[in-house]
Enzyme design. Sequence first.
Site, mmCIF file in Angstrom:
data_model
loop_
_atom_site.group_PDB
_atom_site.id
_atom_site.type_symbol
_atom_site.label_atom_id
_atom_site.label_comp_id
_atom_site.label_asym_id
_atom_site.label_seq_id
_atom_site.Cartn_x
_atom_site.Cartn_y
_atom_site.Cartn_z
ATOM 1 N N ASP A 117 0.817 -1.218 0.000
ATOM 2 C CA ASP A 117 0.000 0.000 0.000
ATOM 3 C C ASP A 117 0.851 1.269 0.000
ATOM 4 O OD1 ASP A 117 0.836 -0.742 2.562
ATOM 5 O OD2 ASP A 117 -0.859 0.222 3.563
ATOM 6 N N HIS A 118 2.173 1.094 0.006
ATOM 7 C CA HIS A 118 3.063 2.252 -0.043
ATOM 8 C C HIS A 118 3.870 2.346 -1.335
ATOM 9 C CE1 HIS A 118 2.651 3.651 4.217
ATOM 10 N NE2 HIS A 118 2.167 2.426 4.325
ATOM 11 N N HIS B 4 9.084 -1.187 12.132
ATOM 12 C CA HIS B 4 7.818 -1.726 11.672
ATOM 13 C C HIS B 4 8.036 -3.229 11.519
ATOM 14 C CE1 HIS B 4 3.908 -1.632 9.972
ATOM 15 N NE2 HIS B 4 4.219 -1.530 8.690
#
Length: 225
Positions: free
Chosen positions: A66-67, A182
């Site tokens: 999604d990035h 992350h």
Amino acid sequence: MSMDVTFLGTGAAYPSPTRGASALVLRCEGECWLFDCGEGTQTQLMKSQLKAGRITKIFITHLHGDHFFGLPGLLCTISLQSGSVVTKQPIEIYGPAGLRDFIWRTMELSHTELVFPYVVHELVPTADQCPPEELKEFMHVNKTDSHPKEGQGRTILLDSEENSYLLVDDEQFVVKAFRLFHRIPSFGFSVVEKKRPGKLNAQKLKDLGKWVFFVLFCFPPPHQL
């Protein structure tokens, strides 16, 4: 210097009809810098007042889809809109180790021929972000394998004294990356405008000074009336 930020997408995991995946543009001095490029970013660009062809730098925070799943499509669209004769400067792309592999394989498998050059600069995560055995998987592409339009990028290591990665240091800006923690190696970016000496129009200042004196002389402050 005039600078503005446009949020093209703030959603997570996947785009929706009303909210795009992660992407924002910093615009300054006629250039556009794109931070993250989630799926649908180019559609969001078309809805805005921004021009994809003005993008000169792209920064990817981490390699979750999604990035950055929108990146191959955006590069292809910029190429299609650029025409056959291009003097465009290389688009510089910054992101975690593995990004170069992704772009190269995508372009290779889709037989994509970009009309402009690009350069991928990879940030090497530290051991506490990514175990060494996993890092080897990201960096396995043979250095002789590259897209015809791909320039020689840098492999950027952490500056242990500054605790950051120096990406850009030119006459106007210093851009650094910082480690984020992350599930996979991730980075945040800072853009700092350098101090620039101001310009003083001495004659105009003198003229304004005379005018202020004239106004005060002719129209004294209320407490003097």
